[in-house]
Design a protein around this motif. Structure first.
Motif, mmCIF file in Angstrom:
data_model
loop_
_atom_site.group_PDB
_atom_site.id
_atom_site.type_symbol
_atom_site.label_atom_id
_atom_site.label_comp_id
_atom_site.label_asym_id
_atom_site.label_seq_id
_atom_site.Cartn_x
_atom_site.Cartn_y
_atom_site.Cartn_z
ATOM 1 N N SER A 143 2.654 6.508 -9.757
ATOM 2 C CA SER A 143 2.357 4.827 -9.628
ATOM 3 C C SER A 143 3.146 4.323 -10.636
ATOM 4 C CB SER A 143 0.858 4.789 -9.868
ATOM 5 O OG SER A 143 0.350 5.066 -11.183
ATOM 6 N N SER A 251 10.348 0.705 -3.782
ATOM 7 C CA SER A 251 9.760 1.812 -2.606
ATOM 8 C C SER A 251 9.112 0.885 -1.676
ATOM 9 C CB SER A 251 8.895 2.699 -3.077
ATOM 10 O OG SER A 251 7.784 2.121 -3.624
ATOM 11 N N ARG A 254 2.468 1.870 -1.215
ATOM 12 C CA ARG A 254 1.715 3.149 -1.316
ATOM 13 C C ARG A 254 0.569 3.141 -0.476
ATOM 14 N NH1 ARG A 254 1.953 1.776 -7.098
ATOM 15 N NH2 ARG A 254 -0.184 1.073 -7.005
ATOM 16 N N ILE A 260 3.449 7.226 -2.722
ATOM 17 C CA ILE A 260 4.503 6.410 -2.423
ATOM 18 C C ILE A 260 5.334 6.907 -1.141
ATOM 19 C CG2 ILE A 260 7.050 5.512 -3.349
ATOM 20 C CD1 ILE A 260 5.760 5.522 -6.048
ATOM 21 N N PRO A 281 7.681 1.594 -7.610
ATOM 22 C CA PRO A 281 6.755 1.636 -6.868
ATOM 23 C C PRO A 281 6.317 0.092 -6.455
ATOM 24 C CG PRO A 281 5.612 2.268 -8.719
ATOM 25 C CD PRO A 281 7.212 2.286 -8.988
#
Length: 290
Positions: A143, A251, A254, A260, A281
């Motif tokens: 995270s 990315s 989540r 991810i 993330p």
């Protein structure tokens, strides 16, 4: 700001090089040198010697546990010594775990509230070796922003770590904004180059804490090939052309279990870059791809 770094260390040359790179990217950081001990820890040679001395299987298990812990402590201490010599305020973080090492590092970073995680990628072809590796698992599950350091770096790539600019993939998405914000927060004294590929002027310019005189926004044409791969290649080439310290990408977001799901551009950048890559993330509510 003192950056708080969790660095995965396993005693390998690649991990030692990651410490050097991390110290140049984050001078004076507080570092947790993390080694995850996954029992049983013993080579076949050591196990044979222990078996010859053991009275029964319980004796063997206890001996393997003892020798494994001692070796893990030695490896962690070696990493701390390297990190302190490089200018960090480093401390060991030795953990015994039965989980996958990558997910355990991600959990450790969250528990100590690290700002960033640094891991090494082995192999001679950029980060081609990242798939299926510990570093791949950290990138997918962490995270926090994760920096993957290829090994080995060429001299020009190594020299850029100290004062080179930060190249950020920029398309105006939420994921790209998260990447830009993280770059601005973690690299306060660096020039930032936001790279858009085949984007029109309708794309919102970079904004947020990092925006200002130290940001340059450039537009590049996408090369041939599949869109995501060509986009990643353009960003990587821009980093090489500008002598960047590292490349930063966002990315895709989540899931509820904090996994991810990497966007194709982020994964392409990890595979193609010979310079460190930081994957940031996206916010949990984001569904943007980067």
């Amino acid at each position: 700001m003192t950056v708080r770094v969790v660095l995965g260390y396993d005693g390998s040359p690649a991990a030692a090089a990651a410490i050097e790179a991390g110290a140049l990217l984050f001078p004076g950081a507080h570092g947790w040198i993390t080694y995850l001990w996954v029992p049983p820890f013993a080579s076949e040679h050591v196990r044979k010697r222990l078996w010859e001395q053991a009275r029964n299987i319980d004796d063997l298990i206890a001996a393997e546990d003892r020798e494994g812990q001692r070796e893990a402590q030695r490896i962690t201490a070696m990493g701390v010594t390297l990190a302190n010599a490089a200018g960090w305020a480093a401390e060991p973080l030795l953990e015994r775990t039965y989980a996958a090492e990558g997910t355990a590092i991600a959990q450790t970073a969250e528990r100590v509230d690290a700002d960033v995680v640094v891991v090494a990628a082995r192999g001679l072809g950029g980060t081609d070796a990242v798939l299926g590796s510990v570093s791949d698992m950290v990138v997918h599950y962490c995270s926090r922003p994760v920096i993957v350091v290829p090994h080995p770096l060429l001299s020009a790539e190594y020299d850029a770590l100290g004062d080179g600019p930060v190249v950020v993939g920029w398309d105006g998405s939420t994921g790209a904004q998260s990447a830009l914000d993280a770059a601005g927060r973690l690299f306060l004294a660096r020039r930032i180059v936001a790279v858009s590929v085949d984007e029109t002027d309708s794309v919102a310019p970079p904004s947020g804490p990092a925006a200002g005189s130290r940001i340059t926004h450039v537009h590049l044409e996408r090369g041939r090939g599949r869109q995501a791969r060509a986009t990643a290649s353009a960003v990587v080439n821009a980093a090489d052309h500008r002598g960047a310290a590292l490349v930063v990408v966002g990315s895709r977001g989540r899931s509820a279990i904090r996994e991810i799901i990497l966007g194709s551009v982020a994964m392409g950048t990890l595979h193609q870059s010979h310079r460190p890559v930081m994957v940031v993330p996206s916010p949990p509510e984001s569904t943007d791809e980067s």
